[in-house]
Structures are given as C-alpha cells and as structure tokens.
Design an enzyme around this catalytic site. Structure first.
Site, PDB file in Angstrom:
ATOM      1  N   GLY A 194       6.569   2.361   5.831  1.00 20.20           N
ATOM      2  CA  GLY A 194       7.799   3.138   6.004  1.00 20.20           C
ATOM      3  C   GLY A 194       7.915   3.602   7.437  1.00 20.20           C
ATOM      4  CB  SER A 195      10.096   6.097   8.972  1.00 20.87           C
ATOM      5  OG  SER A 195       9.727   7.253   8.262  1.00 20.87           O
ATOM      6  CB  CYS A 240       8.975  -3.031  10.104  1.00 19.42           C
ATOM      7  SG  CYS A 240       8.258  -4.327   9.109  1.00 19.42           S
ATOM      8  CE  LYS A 260       7.876   7.845  -3.047  1.00 16.05           C
ATOM      9  NZ  LYS A 260       9.250   7.357  -3.251  1.00 16.05           N
ATOM     10  CB  THR A 315       7.418   8.938   6.169  1.00 16.36           C
ATOM     11  OG1 THR A 315       8.809   9.242   6.179  1.00 16.36           O
ATOM     12  CG2 THR A 315       6.850   9.260   4.807  1.00 16.36           C
ATOM     13  N   GLY A 316       4.934   8.373   8.138  1.00 19.99           N
ATOM     14  CA  GLY A 316       3.533   7.989   8.317  1.00 19.99           C
ATOM     15  C   GLY A 316       2.713   9.145   8.870  1.00 19.99           C
ATOM     16  CD  GLU A 366      12.143   0.905  12.890  1.00 19.87           C
ATOM     17  OE1 GLU A 366      11.852   2.029  12.450  1.00 19.87           O
ATOM     18  OE2 GLU A 366      11.578  -0.135  12.531  1.00 19.87           O
ATOM     19  CD  GLU A 380       1.159  -2.833   7.659  1.00 23.40           C
ATOM     20  OE1 GLU A 380       1.708  -2.967   8.769  1.00 23.40           O
ATOM     21  OE2 GLU A 380       0.218  -3.525   7.267  1.00 23.40           O
TER      22      GLU A 380
HETATM   23  P1  NAD Z   1      10.727   6.353   4.908  1.00 15.69           P
HETATM   24  O1  NAD Z   1       9.508   6.663   5.651  1.00 15.69           O
HETATM   25  O2  NAD Z   1      11.814   7.348   4.896  1.00 15.69           O
HETATM   26  O3  NAD Z   1      10.395   6.089   3.357  1.00 15.69           O
HETATM   27  C1  NAD Z   1       9.393   5.195   2.972  1.00 15.69           C
HETATM   28  C2  NAD Z   1       8.728   5.743   1.723  1.00 15.69           C
HETATM   29  O4  NAD Z   1       8.109   6.981   2.045  1.00 15.69           O
HETATM   30  C3  NAD Z   1       9.686   6.020   0.573  1.00 15.69           C
HETATM   31  O5  NAD Z   1       9.059   5.662  -0.636  1.00 15.69           O
HETATM   32  C4  NAD Z   1       9.866   7.518   0.654  1.00 15.69           C
HETATM   33  O6  NAD Z   1      10.209   8.102  -0.580  1.00 15.69           O
HETATM   34  C5  NAD Z   1       8.496   7.954   1.091  1.00 15.69           C
HETATM   35  N1  NAD Z   1       8.436   9.271   1.718  1.00 15.69           N
HETATM   36  C6  NAD Z   1       9.394   9.909   2.438  1.00 15.69           C
HETATM   37  N2  NAD Z   1       8.949  11.123   2.840  1.00 15.69           N
HETATM   38  C7  NAD Z   1       7.690  11.250   2.366  1.00 15.69           C
HETATM   39  C8  NAD Z   1       6.690  12.273   2.463  1.00 15.69           C
HETATM   40  N3  NAD Z   1       6.907  13.405   3.116  1.00 15.69           N
HETATM   41  N4  NAD Z   1       5.500  12.054   1.879  1.00 15.69           N
HETATM   42  C9  NAD Z   1       5.233  10.913   1.219  1.00 15.69           C
HETATM   43  N5  NAD Z   1       6.149   9.926   1.090  1.00 15.69           N
HETATM   44  C10 NAD Z   1       7.354  10.092   1.655  1.00 15.69           C
HETATM   45  O7  NAD Z   1      11.212   4.970   5.452  1.00 15.69           O
HETATM   46  P2  NAD Z   1      12.462   4.139   4.969  1.00 15.69           P
HETATM   47  O8  NAD Z   1      13.677   4.682   5.617  1.00 15.69           O
HETATM   48  O9  NAD Z   1      12.466   4.042   3.486  1.00 15.69           O
HETATM   49  O10 NAD Z   1      12.073   2.692   5.537  1.00 15.69           O
HETATM   50  C11 NAD Z   1      12.382   2.331   6.820  1.00 15.69           C
HETATM   51  C12 NAD Z   1      11.192   2.438   7.727  1.00 15.69           C
HETATM   52  O11 NAD Z   1      10.101   1.674   7.218  1.00 15.69           O
HETATM   53  C13 NAD Z   1      11.456   1.872   9.093  1.00 15.69           C
HETATM   54  O12 NAD Z   1      10.959   2.716  10.086  1.00 15.69           O
HETATM   55  C14 NAD Z   1      10.695   0.567   9.110  1.00 15.69           C
HETATM   56  O13 NAD Z   1      10.307   0.088  10.336  1.00 15.69           O
HETATM   57  C15 NAD Z   1       9.553   0.870   8.235  1.00 15.69           C
HETATM   58  N6  NAD Z   1       8.991  -0.359   7.672  1.00 15.69           N
HETATM   59  C16 NAD Z   1       7.814  -0.816   8.170  1.00 15.69           C
HETATM   60  C17 NAD Z   1       7.268  -2.006   7.701  1.00 15.69           C
HETATM   61  C18 NAD Z   1       5.960  -2.516   8.211  1.00 15.69           C
HETATM   62  O14 NAD Z   1       5.355  -3.342   7.550  1.00 15.69           O
HETATM   63  N7  NAD Z   1       5.477  -2.069   9.347  1.00 15.69           N
HETATM   64  C19 NAD Z   1       7.936  -2.710   6.710  1.00 15.69           C
HETATM   65  C20 NAD Z   1       9.140  -2.222   6.226  1.00 15.69           C
HETATM   66  C21 NAD Z   1       9.656  -1.022   6.705  1.00 15.69           C
END
Ligand code: NAD
Length: 492
Positions: free
Chosen positions: A239-240, A296, A186, A243-244, A395, A262
C-alpha cells in the site's frame, strides 16, 4: 474462443459477504456498502470487522498454527491443497475477473488475463515449491550434528490494496501458507469481493479451517488492529508509504512483529537518444496508462534525452490519446475506471496541485465520462518539469505522465534516482555498456532494460528506499515467512 458476457455475469455472480473466521462465515456486527466505480452504484453489502473480530480471527489463526493442523501436514499434502486451490481459481476465472472489475473498475478482459492468471499461477508455483525447499546440515565435525531448519514463523497478518487485489493478496498468501504459516488477511475497503470469493475456493480445496481468515474492514480499525496485535508474528503489507510507516510504528510499539512493506513508487522510463524510439514511446505510454496508472510500478516519469524529446513525446502523446477510458465490462475498453471516487479526487487533486507548482498540461487533466456516475480519468501528460517539481516527486497513482529531459548520462541517472522511492524503472538504449552502467546506478528494486513491467514468479519483486523492503515472489518470498532454527546435537 468464446467471449464472456461480462454484463450478464456481473448480474448473476454470487459470493460470500461475511467474515471468514475459523473456517466459518460470520455475518459480522458492522456492514459496509460496496460501490462500483463503473457507475457509482451500490453493488453489495459486506461485513466489516471490528477490532474484536480481528482478535477472534488472530486467535483462530493461532490455534490452527499451534496444533500444527497445517504446518504439521506432510509437505506433499500441503502442496496438493495449494495446487487444487490454484485449479479452482482457474475454473472460476470468469467470476473472479468480473468481481475484480465490479469492485475496482479495470477491464474484465484484463482482470482475467492478468489478475486471475497471476493468482492461479502464484498458488500453483508456491504449492509446487512446498516440498522442494530443503533444510541444511552444515559440516561441524565428527562429534556433533547441527541442523538448520526453516520453521514457519507463525501467524501472519496481511494488509493489501485494491489495484491488483487478487495478485497482491496471493503474492502474500501463497508463500506464507506454503511454508506452514497461518494468516489473517485484511483486503482493501473497496475491493473485498474477490478476497471473499477466493477464500471460499480455499475451503473447497481442503485448506484446514483457521489457516486462512479474512477480515474485511477499514484500515484504521481492522488494519491497525492487525498491525498492532500482540499475537501476530509478521505483518506483510502492500500500500502507500504513509500507511507503511504507520504499520511499522504499530509493529514496533506492540510485539516487535516483523514488518514487510511493498510501498509506492515513481518509476521512470529513461530514454537515451540511441534507443529504439518507437518501442520506448509505446512502452512509456502503456506503462502509465495500464490499469489506469494505478500501479506502484507505473512509469509515471518520462526522462528523455533532449535531442530526441520532441520525437519521443509526439509518439507518446499519439499512443496515450488512443487509450481513453470506457466501460470496463466492454471488451474493447482500452482502459477502465479509476478504482473509486475517492481515488479519482486524489488523482485530480494532485494534478491541479502539481500544475500550480510547475508544468504545462499537454492532454487530459479533467475527469471524463462524469455522466455515467462512475470514476474515469483520461491519459494526462504534463511537460516542462524539473526533478524538484511536485509532479516529478509525488506518486499520483493515476494515468498521469510527467516529462523531464536530460543532456548527459550522469544527469539521466541523477534524475532517475531523484525521488524518495526506489521501486522500478526502465532504461532504453541499444548500447549494452550504457544499459549496464545506468541500470547498476539506479537504486531500484527492479530495472528493466528495453522493456517495461516484465517479470516472472521466479524473480523477486520489491523496493528499496521508501518503496519498502522484503520482496514478494520467488523462493526468497518463502524466507520472509520462515525463521531459521538451529539444533545442535552433541554426540557421545
Ligand atoms: P493505502 O495505504 O491507503 O491502503 C492499503 C491498505 O492499507 C488497505 O487495506 C487499507 O485499508 C490499509 N490501511 C490504511 N490505513 C491503515 C492503518 N493505519 N493501519 C493498517 N492498515 C491500514 O493504499 P491504497 O491507496 O489502498 O493503495 C495505493 C498505494 O499502494 C500506492 O501508494 C501504491 O504505490 C501502493 N502499492 C504498492 C505496491 C507495491 O507492490 N509496492 C503495489 C500496489 C500498490
């Protein structure tokens, strides 16, 4: 070398717009407009998955896994498919680059040089690794045989962000598929096009149907359905941190699938007085403006010794001011657009909130190029911060640098570690002992010494603390998608 006419390609490139389930493209019952952050216009309409669509995608991945159409294939044949896919990515590099730019705004030049190259190399590297990872046979005596086999763990759900869509997706797809798993991917809401295009290339490369399924959709619907699914064995997420946490909870509350996370970061460039200050300043400017700071691993904190602060900060300001955003389809653009209007609002909101808390704005601090209808934010520097300041903790995920100073080595380490994150940071010094002592004391997944953002597929990438766990890249990434199985045979 010929240069690509990105605008012409942007107008002519075609791609699938459906859901990929069981090797077939489906129109889906819900459609979603894709807006480019270059000028805010709608550029495409793609299918968005419902929870029922996710169910069908998981069922297709499960069927592909259970009948061993992929896991049961000879490793050398599996390798061939992944390597062929890698070559196709290379052949379609311009199309993938321009789609990256259209959906998330980074310069097409960089998308091709970094994102597409990473996608190509990752598929090739893990493809090549397929038949080089061995099982084990420990010595257990003459009357028994014991085998330790690496078994593919099953159906993997992958949820990914938009900042390096191709790279971060293939960091998950390639090792999972290399060991024989099947997957439901996804991608992020605003970067669905590259995922669809690269999945189409997978089919062309001969990946059996159902091994890779792509369900674009929202986080709360499609992402949550995947994280909470009872028939997904592993959920791998980038992602964030917020969300993690939701994904980990959903994993625990459903079938206790393994989560790999991550997450975010608050990276520091720690500059000691004995460092090569020119090099450190240039890297610090780059580390927070590259990809418009949407990394990130962004070096979003400059932690500099008080005796050289003015000199270093002056150089950083000069370098950052030269890196102004421009149309990312233009090869001379130093940096491109912010990935979406929503992300632009988030960045600006945090800057305003941060300045309200503490700090002195030196440059930037307001959206620019608003007349384009797109999303652009200039390099921004905030000085006079302390470790507890909001801008030293939160962040931003934009081109915003927070400046802090230290007076002793111990203080530098303390400030370096003084966030909830532990992803990556850099140490700048010409003293080897100081470099070792500081890098050892920093609780980070990666510490760079006298460089920033260097890496290779051979080394793992991941975080500690609230930056997550379970590294991407390197042979260790294959371990994540395997179960160790023991077979003990008693000989008569
Ligand atoms: P986000 O967490 O909002 O979204 C990331 C993904 O999660 C998207 O596909 C989104 O649709 C999905 N998502 C959102 N809510 C969800 C839920 N409740 N259940 C399941 N999936 C859900 O993050 P973002 O704003 O898209 O990306 C930015 C963040 O990602 C920053 O915090 C950044 O540091 C992090 N990031 C980390 C790395 C790493 O390798 N550590 C790399 C890139 C980005």
């Amino acid at each position: 070398m010929t240069t690509t006419d990105w605008r012409a390609l942007a107008a002519s490139v075609t791609y699938p717009t459906g859901l990929l389930i069981g090797g077939r493209w489906e129109a889906g019952s819900e459609r979603h407009e894709v807006v480019t952050p270059i000028d805010g216009t709608v550029i495409a309409e793609v299918a968005f998955a419902t929870a029922a669509d996710v169910d069908r995608a998981v069922a297709s991945a499960r069927a592909a896994f259970d009948d061993r159409r992929w896991a049961g294939m000879a490793p050398a044949d599996r390798k061939d498919v992944l390597v062929r896919w890698a070559h196709l990515v290379n052949e379609h590099a311009d199309q993938l680059a321009v789609l990256t730019t259209l959906e998330m705004g980074k310069p097409a030049r960089e998308a091709k040089a970094i994102d597409v190259r990473a996608c190509h190399r990752t598929l090739r590297w893990f493809g090549e690794a397929v038949d080089k990872v061995l099982d084990e046979m420990p010595k257990v005596g003459d009357t028994s045989w014991a085998m330790i086999e690496r078994e593919p763990a099953g159906v993997v759900g992958a949820v990914t962000p938009w900042n390096f869509p191709l790279t971060l997706e293939t960091w998950k797809i390639a090792p999972a598929l290399a060991v024989g798993c099947s997957m439901v991917l996804k991608p992020a809401e605003n970067s669905p096009l590259t995922a669809l295009y690269v999945a189409q290339l997978a089919l062309e490369a001969g990946l059996p149907e159902g091994v890779l399924n792509v369900v674009n959709g929202t986080g709360p619907v499609a992402g949550a359905a995947l994280a909470g699914h009872m028939d997904v064995d592993i959920i791998t997420f980038t992602g964030s941190t917020t969300t993690g946490r939701a994904i980990m909870t959903a994993a625990a509350q459903s079938n206790m699938k393994r989560p790999y996370l991550e997450l975010g970061g608050k990276g520091a460039n720690i500059v000691f007085a004995d460092a090569d200050l020119d090099k450190a300043a240039a890297a610090a400017a780059w580390a927070v403006t590259y990809n418009a700071g949407q990394m990130c691993t962004a070096g979003s904190r400059l932690v500099v010794h008080e005796s050289v602060k003015d000199e270093v900060l002056g150089k950083v300001l000069d370098a950052m001011t030269a890196l102004q955003p421009a149309d990312p389809l233009d090869d001379s653009a130093p940096i491109g657009a912010i990935a979406s209007a929503r992300q632009l609002d988030t960045i600006h909101g945090i800057v305003l909130e941060g300045l309200d808390d503490r700090g002195r704005l030196l440059v930037g601090g307001e959206p620019v190029l608003t007349e384009t209808g797109g999303s652009y934010y200039p390099p921004t520097v905030v000085d006079d911060l302390i470790p507890d300041s909001l801008l030293a903790q939160k962040e931003v995920f934009g081109p915003v640098l927070s400046v802090l100073t230290f007076s002793t080595d111990e203080e530098a380490i303390r400030i370096g570690n003084a966030t909830n994150y532990g992803l990556a940071s850099a140490v700048w010094t010409n003293d080897l002992s100081r470099a070792r002592k500081t890098s050892k004391a920093l609780r980070m997944g990666t510490v760079w010494v006298n460089c920033y953002e260097e890496g290779d597929l051979t080394v793992p990438f991941g975080g500690v603390k609230q930056s997550g766990f379970g590294s991407d890249k390197s042979l260790h990434a294959m371990d994540k998608f395997t179960d160790l199985k023991t077979t003990w045979i008693e000989l008569s």
